[in-house]
Design a protein around this motif. Structure first.
Motif, PDB file in Angstrom:
ATOM      1  N   VAL A 521      53.624  37.957  49.413  1.00 48.84           N
ATOM      2  CA  VAL A 521      52.341  37.711  48.686  1.00 48.84           C
ATOM      3  C   VAL A 521      51.465  38.620  49.304  1.00 48.84           C
ATOM      4  O   VAL A 521      51.261  38.905  50.417  1.00 48.84           O
ATOM      5  CB  VAL A 521      52.082  36.308  48.773  1.00 48.84           C
ATOM      6  CG1 VAL A 521      50.683  35.992  48.006  1.00 48.84           C
ATOM      7  CG2 VAL A 521      53.201  35.339  48.059  1.00 48.84           C
ATOM      8  N   SER A 522      50.558  39.156  48.444  1.00 49.89           N
ATOM      9  CA  SER A 522      49.418  40.121  48.883  1.00 49.89           C
ATOM     10  C   SER A 522      48.374  39.338  49.918  1.00 49.89           C
ATOM     11  O   SER A 522      48.009  38.356  49.562  1.00 49.89           O
ATOM     12  CB  SER A 522      48.592  40.672  48.100  1.00 49.89           C
ATOM     13  OG  SER A 522      47.447  40.047  47.424  1.00 49.89           O
ATOM     14  N   ALA A 523      48.274  39.994  51.029  1.00 54.99           N
ATOM     15  CA  ALA A 523      47.286  39.197  52.069  1.00 54.99           C
ATOM     16  C   ALA A 523      45.849  38.936  51.357  1.00 54.99           C
ATOM     17  O   ALA A 523      45.190  37.771  51.757  1.00 54.99           O
ATOM     18  CB  ALA A 523      46.953  40.160  53.074  1.00 54.99           C
ATOM     19  N   PRO A 524      45.137  39.874  50.774  1.00 56.54           N
ATOM     20  CA  PRO A 524      43.855  39.509  50.177  1.00 56.54           C
ATOM     21  C   PRO A 524      43.987  38.293  49.212  1.00 56.54           C
ATOM     22  O   PRO A 524      43.189  37.692  49.099  1.00 56.54           O
ATOM     23  CB  PRO A 524      43.443  40.752  49.309  1.00 56.54           C
ATOM     24  CG  PRO A 524      44.313  41.915  49.981  1.00 56.54           C
ATOM     25  CD  PRO A 524      45.594  41.204  50.419  1.00 56.54           C
ATOM     26  N   MET A 525      44.954  38.051  48.455  1.00 54.99           N
ATOM     27  CA  MET A 525      45.157  37.060  47.642  1.00 54.99           C
ATOM     28  C   MET A 525      45.291  35.776  48.440  1.00 54.99           C
ATOM     29  O   MET A 525      44.734  34.672  48.074  1.00 54.99           O
ATOM     30  CB  MET A 525      46.363  37.102  46.686  1.00 54.99           C
ATOM     31  CG  MET A 525      46.561  36.099  45.870  1.00 54.99           C
ATOM     32  SD  MET A 525      48.156  36.467  44.857  1.00 54.99           S
ATOM     33  CE  MET A 525      47.788  35.138  43.488  1.00 54.99           C
ATOM     34  N   ILE A 526      46.127  35.724  49.547  1.00 54.13           N
ATOM     35  CA  ILE A 526      46.378  34.464  50.321  1.00 54.13           C
ATOM     36  C   ILE A 526      44.833  34.065  50.936  1.00 54.13           C
ATOM     37  O   ILE A 526      44.518  33.002  50.654  1.00 54.13           O
ATOM     38  CB  ILE A 526      47.203  34.647  51.637  1.00 54.13           C
ATOM     39  CG1 ILE A 526      48.294  35.033  50.807  1.00 54.13           C
ATOM     40  CG2 ILE A 526      47.202  33.637  52.433  1.00 54.13           C
ATOM     41  CD1 ILE A 526      49.578  35.786  52.021  1.00 54.13           C
ATOM     42  N   GLU A 527      44.119  35.054  51.275  1.00 43.85           N
ATOM     43  CA  GLU A 527      42.807  34.685  52.074  1.00 43.85           C
ATOM     44  C   GLU A 527      41.848  34.276  51.069  1.00 43.85           C
ATOM     45  O   GLU A 527      40.972  33.080  51.140  1.00 43.85           O
ATOM     46  CB  GLU A 527      42.136  35.861  52.712  1.00 43.85           C
ATOM     47  CG  GLU A 527      43.100  36.415  53.973  1.00 43.85           C
ATOM     48  CD  GLU A 527      43.247  35.559  54.974  1.00 43.85           C
ATOM     49  OE1 GLU A 527      42.486  35.703  55.882  1.00 43.85           O
ATOM     50  OE2 GLU A 527      43.928  34.632  55.124  1.00 43.85           O
ATOM     51  N   THR A 528      41.712  34.956  49.723  1.00 36.04           N
ATOM     52  CA  THR A 528      40.777  34.630  48.751  1.00 36.04           C
ATOM     53  C   THR A 528      41.092  33.356  48.126  1.00 36.04           C
ATOM     54  O   THR A 528      40.099  32.254  47.891  1.00 36.04           O
ATOM     55  CB  THR A 528      40.874  35.797  47.487  1.00 36.04           C
ATOM     56  OG1 THR A 528      40.565  37.118  48.314  1.00 36.04           O
ATOM     57  CG2 THR A 528      39.785  35.419  46.526  1.00 36.04           C
ATOM     58  N   GLU A 529      42.325  33.094  47.931  1.00 36.82           N
ATOM     59  CA  GLU A 529      42.827  31.669  47.314  1.00 36.82           C
ATOM     60  C   GLU A 529      42.461  30.552  48.102  1.00 36.82           C
ATOM     61  O   GLU A 529      42.327  29.371  47.686  1.00 36.82           O
ATOM     62  CB  GLU A 529      44.305  31.711  46.624  1.00 36.82           C
ATOM     63  CG  GLU A 529      44.454  32.617  45.527  1.00 36.82           C
ATOM     64  CD  GLU A 529      43.221  32.447  44.426  1.00 36.82           C
ATOM     65  OE1 GLU A 529      42.998  31.330  43.940  1.00 36.82           O
ATOM     66  OE2 GLU A 529      42.932  33.551  43.749  1.00 36.82           O
ATOM     67  N   ALA A 530      42.574  30.726  49.398  1.00 33.10           N
ATOM     68  CA  ALA A 530      42.439  29.674  50.359  1.00 33.10           C
ATOM     69  C   ALA A 530      41.003  29.384  50.258  1.00 33.10           C
ATOM     70  O   ALA A 530      40.740  28.111  50.418  1.00 33.10           O
ATOM     71  CB  ALA A 530      42.709  30.421  51.850  1.00 33.10           C
ATOM     72  N   SER A 623      51.452  32.702  41.460  1.00 30.42           N
ATOM     73  CA  SER A 623      50.330  32.356  40.791  1.00 30.42           C
ATOM     74  C   SER A 623      49.234  31.924  41.659  1.00 30.42           C
ATOM     75  O   SER A 623      49.510  31.402  42.659  1.00 30.42           O
ATOM     76  CB  SER A 623      50.416  31.289  39.745  1.00 30.42           C
ATOM     77  OG  SER A 623      50.594  30.166  40.422  1.00 30.42           O
ATOM     78  N   PRO A 624      47.756  32.220  41.558  1.00 31.63           N
ATOM     79  CA  PRO A 624      46.922  32.041  42.453  1.00 31.63           C
ATOM     80  C   PRO A 624      46.781  30.179  42.422  1.00 31.63           C
ATOM     81  O   PRO A 624      46.646  29.649  43.526  1.00 31.63           O
ATOM     82  CB  PRO A 624      45.690  32.192  41.463  1.00 31.63           C
ATOM     83  CG  PRO A 624      45.998  33.524  40.790  1.00 31.63           C
ATOM     84  CD  PRO A 624      47.451  33.023  40.314  1.00 31.63           C
TER      85      PRO A 624
END
Length: 714
Positions: A521-530, A623-624
């Motif tokens: 899973v992409s790092a920016p997505m993990i951080e943004t969705e958190a 999915s987000p």
């Protein structure tokens, strides 16, 4: 007149209305208040010709506390229409007061927050007691609400949009001197007699008076949204706000809407707009989550809900702190600020003085902000005695060990300190992971040993996790609880286990984020969705702050302990990623200059580009919603396990501890309330889906399944 509001007319024909709701320690806007105010207004109108003016004051220590949260929390969507009408009735009362044609003065003798401040705003003149106990402000936003008694409308008309928004959006509270400078109040008084004397004098000197917004030609200070400067500010406000709330907290957005829309219409229409938004928030789930936790459960904790009964209140006079690093220095600081004498001990005097210097720096910042005098700073610093010698710990009633997470070192310093402090002293360890029962063997009497887990930075973090070891005595627990309240922190009480409650649940959050990275899973997505889920900081950023090397140290220590107990440790998928960063790339975290993020000397931190090439996979994206749910569910499930194992014994401790201690998404009202508001059967079904997709760790514990089957909330 009525029990709730006393109506007294003096020889000077001034009516004093004294708010004094029976059977309550504070005045609130409940049914008794509304009836009493209606009766007072009818009498004022009938006697108008013979009176000179009105003073509103309170017989309680506080002036007025605001809305009745017991009533508000019960208002659901079906009651919305009736609630809307009742709020308009309440506001009509305040409108009648300010358009009576006679001068009305608020004599503010104690804290006037929320609805209390809204009553003051409907008065023509405001005099406050110049006392530290007096606070003025509109904290509704912190409970997911907006000031619904005219607070938005009148603050905007009194101060203008730009000056009013910090009070409305941040729940900013001020002391009397600041309130006077800001133009919120008109005069200060030294005591109650002077308060009433100044109020009477103003009434007699100003017989014909109207609110500024009722005077023809009145313009809002700074103008409405059509003014070029205001239009510029308002163009960027929603995006600044969205960046802060991530859309999780509706109250700040509704406040901004009510303020800006209300500024563009007449006074009465502005009130209708405010009431509509208020009703929407009151009937919504987020306000119910926040009121339940930040009001009812927090008050339950502070009233001693988890404190053993039968022990007199204790006062800590002298505390010894072992270790003058970040944590020890912070503990010394908050203790000294609370008026406690502190012995700050380290390996030598120089190291201890370095720790004391941190307190000096924090106090100097307060002087710079005008919150403290030089004399107050010097008095606080004089309470901290830096030393390299155990002998100086004599006479301490509490010792707090705050050295590195090493069992042997902790045992050594605790035993040495206990020998000097004597058998009556309570010995506490500020450990975040090591079981207290094991550490307690270092002292002769384990019943006097307890865990006091502070959070970094100590001066800012409101929580202390109190850990009861297997042999910790009830008197020791009561003394520790009293100490935490004495230093103005919130205590939660948990039973001993590896990682206790907060570190254990917090560990699941960082590990889950790291595991997702390992899956591709992409790092920016993990951080943004958190952040979109309501977490203040992403799991990768937090892991860097904690440091991957420390996470690895805890993992190694845990594996050793489990092997010694004859249990085989199971390896979390996150550790494969941690190993890569530590061993292949030598990136242990923020302190070492790089981990999941890069920390350039100039400019802001950013995700390390190497994560994309090393871990990200095109077919690894999920999915987000799954990202958000994995991060929240894993923490909630671990919290349930803590309840199931008896580590947690109180829902209030679980909810307040999860938000204050580990930053669990505040909009949920805490880790257990997240499950309650989701609905237990739905939560179980979603957890089972996550378990099938992402691993056994998402399987619902037996306790959760039982409660869901019984339709029973936590």
């Amino acid at each position: 007149m009525t029990d709730a509001i006393r109506y007294e007319t003096g020889a000077d024909r001034i009516v004093v209305l004294t708010l004094d709701l029976p059977g309550q320690s504070a005045n609130t806007m409940n049914a008794a208040y509304r009836e009493a105010m209606a009766a007072c207004l009818s009498r004022l109108i009938a006697e108008k010709a013979s009176i000179a003016g009105v003073i509103i004051t309170s017989a309680k220590k506080t002036f007025f506390a605001g809305g009745d949260l017991n009533e508000l929390v019960k208002v659901g969507k079906p009651e919305a229409q009736a609630f809307y009408a009742s709020v308009l009735d309440l506001k009509a009362q305040l409108r009648t007061l300010e358009t009576l044609g006679k001068p009305v003065v608020a004599a503010i003798n104690g804290a006037a927050l929320g609805g209390g401040w809204e009553i003051c705003l409907a008065c023509h003149h405001r005099v406050a007691l110049d006392h530290p106990s007096v606070q003025i402000g509109l904290p509704e936003v912190t409970l997911g609400l907006l000031p619904g008694g005219g607070g938005v409308v009148r603050m905007v008309r009194l101060l203008g949009l730009e000056q009013a928004l910090p009070y409305l959006l941040e729940g900013k509270k001020v002391r009397p001197q600041q309130a006077l400078q800001a133009g919120l109040i008109d005069a200060l008084a030294a005591d109650r007699d002077e308060l009433l004397a100044k109020a009477r004098a103003w009434i007699l000197a100003n017989p014909g008076v109207a609110q500024p917004w009722d005077v023809k030609g009145y313009r809002i200070p700074g103008g409405t949204s059509t003014e070029p400067k205001m239009a510029q500010m308002l163009a960027i406000m929603p995006s600044i706000l969205r960046n802060k709330t991530q859309g999780c907290l509706p109250a700040p957005e509704k406040i901004l809407c009510a303020a800006v829309e209300g500024a563009q219409v007449d006074f009465n229409t502005a009130h209708l707009i405010e009431t509509r938004y208020f009703t929407e928030l009151v009937t919504g789930q987020v306000a119910k989550n926040l009121i339940g936790t930040f009001w009812f459960q927090l008050n339950e904790i502070k009233a001693g809900g988890s404190r053993p009964h039968g022990f007199a209140q204790s006062l800590t006079k002298k505390v010894g702190v072992l270790g003058a690093g970040m944590m020890g220095a912070g503990i010394a600081y908050v203790s000294a600020v609370a008026g406690i004498d502190v012995v700050l001990k380290d390996v030598d005097l120089a190291a201890a003085q370095k720790g004391k210097a941190r307190s000096a720096a924090l106090l100097d910042k307060k002087i710079a902000r005008g919150q403290l005098t030089v004399e107050q700073r010097d008095a606080t610093l004089a309470r901290i005695h830096a030393t390299g010698s155990d002998a100086d710990l004599a006479g301490c009633d509490l010792i707090i060990e705050a050295v590195f997470e090493d069992r042997a070192l902790k045992a050594q310093v605790s035993a040495a300190a206990q020998a000097v402090a004597g058998p009556e002293a309570v010995i506490a360890s500020n450990t975040s992971t090591l079981p207290i029962t094991g550490l307690a063997t270092a002292v002769p009497d384990p019943s006097r040993f307890i865990g006091l887990h502070f959070f970094s930075p100590v001066e800012k973090m409101p929580l202390v996790e109190i850990i009861k070891g297997a042999r910790t005595g009830d008197e020791t627990l009561a003394r520790a609880f009293d100490f935490v309240l004495q230093i103005n922190k919130t205590p939660i009480v948990v039973n001993d286990s590896r990682g206790f409650f907060t570190s254990r649940v917090f560990g699941t959050y960082t590990s889950e984020g790291i595991a997702m990275l390992g899956e591709g899973v992409s790092a920016p997505m993990i951080e943004t969705e958190a952040r979109k889920a309501g977490m203040p900081v992403g799991p990768l950023a937090i892991a860097d702050e904690v440091s991957l090397s420390l996470m690895n140290h805890i993992r190694v220590q845990t594996a050793k302990d489990l092997q010694a107990e004859g249990t085989a440790p199971s390896e979390h998928p996150a550790f494969a990623v941690i190993d890569v960063l530590l061993n292949e790339y030598k990136r242990p975290g923020k302190a070492a200059g790089g981990g999941f993020y890069d920390y350039p000397t100039t400019g802001s931190k950013h995700l390390w580009p190497g994560l994309k090439s090393r871990f990200e996979q095109a077919d690894g994206q999920i999915s987000p919603q799954d990202v958000r749910d994995r991060l929240l569910f894993i923490q909630a499930l671990e919290t349930v396990r803590c309840v199931e194992e008896g580590v947690l014994t109180s829902t209030a401790d679980a909810n307040v501890g999860s938000i204050f201690g580990i930053g669990f998404a505040a909009w949920t009202g805490g880790a257990l309330q997240f499950i309650n508001q989701y609905g237990l059967p739905d939560f179980v079904a979603r957890a089972q889906y996550l378990a099938e997709q992402y691993g056994e760790r998402f399987s619902p514990p037996a306790l959760l399944l039982e409660k869901a089957a019984r339709q029973e909330l936590f």
